[in-house]
Each structure stands twice: as C-alpha cells, then as structure tokens.
Design a protein around this motif. Sequence first.
Motif, PDB file in Angstrom:
ATOM      1  N   ALA A 197       0.925  -1.119  -0.026  1.00 19.09           N
ATOM      2  CA  ALA A 197       0.048   0.132   0.156  1.00 19.09           C
ATOM      3  C   ALA A 197       0.750   1.342  -0.095  1.00 19.09           C
ATOM      4  CB  ALA A 197      -0.832  -0.192   1.245  1.00 19.09           C
ATOM      5  N   ILE A 210      -4.217   4.985   0.814  1.00 23.25           N
ATOM      6  CA  ILE A 210      -5.137   3.743   0.906  1.00 23.25           C
ATOM      7  C   ILE A 210      -5.210   3.856   2.544  1.00 23.25           C
ATOM      8  CG2 ILE A 210      -4.733   1.263   0.959  1.00 23.25           C
ATOM      9  CD1 ILE A 210      -3.099   1.648  -1.603  1.00 23.25           C
ATOM     10  N   ALA A 223      -0.849  -0.886  -8.058  1.00 23.25           N
ATOM     11  CA  ALA A 223      -2.065  -1.382  -7.508  1.00 23.25           C
ATOM     12  C   ALA A 223      -2.677  -2.892  -7.960  1.00 23.25           C
ATOM     13  CB  ALA A 223      -3.251  -0.363  -8.412  1.00 23.25           C
ATOM     14  N   ARG A 233      -9.136   1.967  -0.859  1.00 24.75           N
ATOM     15  CA  ARG A 233      -8.490   3.254  -1.478  1.00 24.75           C
ATOM     16  C   ARG A 233      -9.486   4.274  -1.277  1.00 24.75           C
ATOM     17  NH1 ARG A 233      -7.234  -1.034  -4.955  1.00 24.75           N
ATOM     18  NH2 ARG A 233      -4.994  -1.182  -5.463  1.00 24.75           N
ATOM     19  N   GLU A 289       2.297   1.776  -3.444  1.00 19.66           N
ATOM     20  CA  GLU A 289       1.224   2.512  -4.207  1.00 19.66           C
ATOM     21  C   GLU A 289       0.916   3.814  -4.136  1.00 19.66           C
ATOM     22  OE1 GLU A 289      -3.534   2.218  -5.225  1.00 19.66           O
ATOM     23  OE2 GLU A 289      -2.523   0.301  -4.747  1.00 19.66           O
ATOM     24  N   VAL A 290       0.941   4.194  -2.812  1.00 18.59           N
ATOM     25  CA  VAL A 290       0.719   5.813  -2.694  1.00 18.59           C
ATOM     26  C   VAL A 290       1.950   6.563  -2.815  1.00 18.59           C
ATOM     27  CG1 VAL A 290       0.324   7.319  -0.599  1.00 18.59           C
ATOM     28  CG2 VAL A 290      -0.991   5.122  -0.753  1.00 18.59           C
ATOM     29  N   HIS A 328      -4.208  10.684  -3.467  1.00 16.41           N
ATOM     30  CA  HIS A 328      -4.585   9.258  -3.384  1.00 16.41           C
ATOM     31  C   HIS A 328      -3.940   8.749  -2.002  1.00 16.41           C
ATOM     32  CE1 HIS A 328      -5.031   5.222  -4.709  1.00 16.41           C
ATOM     33  NE2 HIS A 328      -3.960   4.835  -4.269  1.00 16.41           N
TER      34      HIS A 328
END
Length: 184
Positions: free
Chosen positions: A80, A122, A95, A112, A83-84, A120
Amino acid sequence: MATATAVINLADLAGMPDGPLPDRGAINDWSLKSFDDYFLATARHKARALAQAAAECEATGVGVREWHSCREAAVLGLLAAAEVSAPTQDRAWHAARLDAYAELHGLRGWYRTTGIHGKHSIQRNFIRKREDGDRGRHYVHKSANYDYRTTPYWVIDRDTGRTVYRSFSGRIAQQWIDEREARH
C-alpha cells in the motif's frame, strides 16, 4: 481474477516502472522541468524500495512488527505504501500487485480513498482474513459535530470507510454490530 496469479510473485519485480536515480545536481534553478524530473525520480525510487521491502518481508518475515496481526498484514502495508508513493503514471502497476496479493490471501479491512486535498491514499484498518468473516468489520464512532446531535453514534464499515448505521445510543450501535457480525 485470472491475472492475479501472474502478479503474485512479489520477488519478481520485472516490469516495475523504473527510471534514473534522483540527482540533486541535475536541478536547475530556472527550470520547473528539472524539479519535476527530480521529484518523479524520487517517487519512483521510494516506490521501488517499498516494493522490494514487501518482497523481502514476504520471503523472510523481516519487517513484521509486533503490532501487525500477521505477515500478510505487514506485506499489505508495504504494498500500500508503494502504491501511494508511486507517481501517478506508475500507480496502476503497484495497484495490480496490491489487489492480487490481497485477493490471494483474502485480506479485508482496507480500501482506497482520496484525501481532502485530492491526494490518493489507502486506508488500512483492522486487517483480517477471509476466514475470519465479518468479525471486526464495524466499529462505533461518536461524532463531535453538533449537527448530528440526534444520532451522534455512527457505525463505520472498515472495508469501505462508509457510515452504515446511525443511532442516538452507543449501546444500540454496538448491538447493531453484534447482531450484524453474528449473522455472517
């Protein structure tokens, strides 16, 4: 999800978006593009490091702390974070890995979202496995907002972040949770 098995091998970082390492010396005081390039390289480097840490954690358990309920929760947290941290154009690759890993292990309690400034993020709550069912899925939140004085107790769904029930009493809200989670 047919593509999940192809993406699950966390040690296989082939296809990860890559680029040059961040170089402060390349920043030109007069060029916004040089700043953008530097920040893009920094974000890619951070996302790559977090993806590698997730692969190492999955393989060896390094990085699992006492507050994680299981190794899978620690790996989910690292995926996570990757991804962030990733730049917008690279986020889909990270993702897909996160989704595939969560689906493989049946991890719930995360979603999300977009922050108040449009960033963005999570949200990871009480991470649990598919076998655990819905135990721990909901919690009671008391609103401090005066506009909700008639129903200040809210039941929040940890899997979506949404309010699913409102009550004037905390006990009634907890009773709703107990009844709901006992059914599933």
